[in-house]
Design an enzyme around this catalytic site. Structure first.
Site, mmCIF file in Angstrom:
data_model
loop_
_atom_site.group_PDB
_atom_site.id
_atom_site.type_symbol
_atom_site.label_atom_id
_atom_site.label_comp_id
_atom_site.label_asym_id
_atom_site.label_seq_id
_atom_site.Cartn_x
_atom_site.Cartn_y
_atom_site.Cartn_z
ATOM 1 N N HIS A 9 0.820 -1.047 -0.066
ATOM 2 C CA HIS A 9 0.129 -0.150 -0.001
ATOM 3 C C HIS A 9 0.871 1.066 0.011
ATOM 4 O O HIS A 9 0.502 2.326 -0.853
ATOM 5 C CB HIS A 9 -0.813 0.032 0.988
ATOM 6 N N LEU A 71 -3.042 -8.446 3.179
ATOM 7 C CA LEU A 71 -3.707 -9.213 3.780
ATOM 8 C C LEU A 71 -5.038 -9.795 3.133
ATOM 9 O O LEU A 71 -5.545 -10.943 3.130
ATOM 10 C CB LEU A 71 -3.749 -9.233 5.167
ATOM 11 N N GLY A 74 -9.468 -6.492 -0.440
ATOM 12 C CA GLY A 74 -10.253 -5.394 -0.605
ATOM 13 C C GLY A 74 -10.084 -4.521 -1.950
ATOM 14 O O GLY A 74 -9.230 -5.060 -2.781
#
Length: 119
Positions: A9, A71, A74
């Site tokens: 990210h 993880l 999304g």
């Protein structure tokens, strides 16, 4: 010859970005079938995905594997990264991009958690 780009990210907190870079460097220094292993970040840090892709292309590595270091599945894993790859496929049609399953899909996560908690 192929390359691996590990995408995280990115964080405003530099130490978090360094943790990712350290993992990538450990992978670079291990026995691997990739000619190049690079990090990339979606936000707040460099290199970007396109910068790492360009580095692969500059080294004539036209088989690029994208590993989302996330993880959960999304929005970044299901939309943002695939959309970026699609844009890059249009810009670099000579490159074969493969998006690998994200980190959270690994069957080894249970082992990792248990090995870190099994006292």
């Amino acid at each position: 010859m192929k390359s691996l780009i590990i995408i995280a990210h990115g964080s405003r907190k530099e130490t978090s970005n360094i943790e990712v870079i350290d993992i990538v460097n450990q992978i670079k220094n291990s026995e691997t079938s990739y000619s190049l292993v690079e990090s990339a970040f979606l936000e707040f840090a460099n290199p970007t995905i396109e910068e790492s892709v360009k580095k692969s292309i500059d080294q004539n590595l036209l088989e690029i594997y994208i590993y989302p270091y996330f993880l959960n599945s999304g929005k970044h894993v299901t939309s943002d990264i695939p959309d970026t790859i699609q844009t890059l496929k249009t810009k670099y049609p000579q490159v074969n991009f493969t998006m690998l399953p994200h980190f959270g899909e690994s069957k080894k996560i249970n082992e990792i958690i248990l090995s870190d908690t099994d006292l």
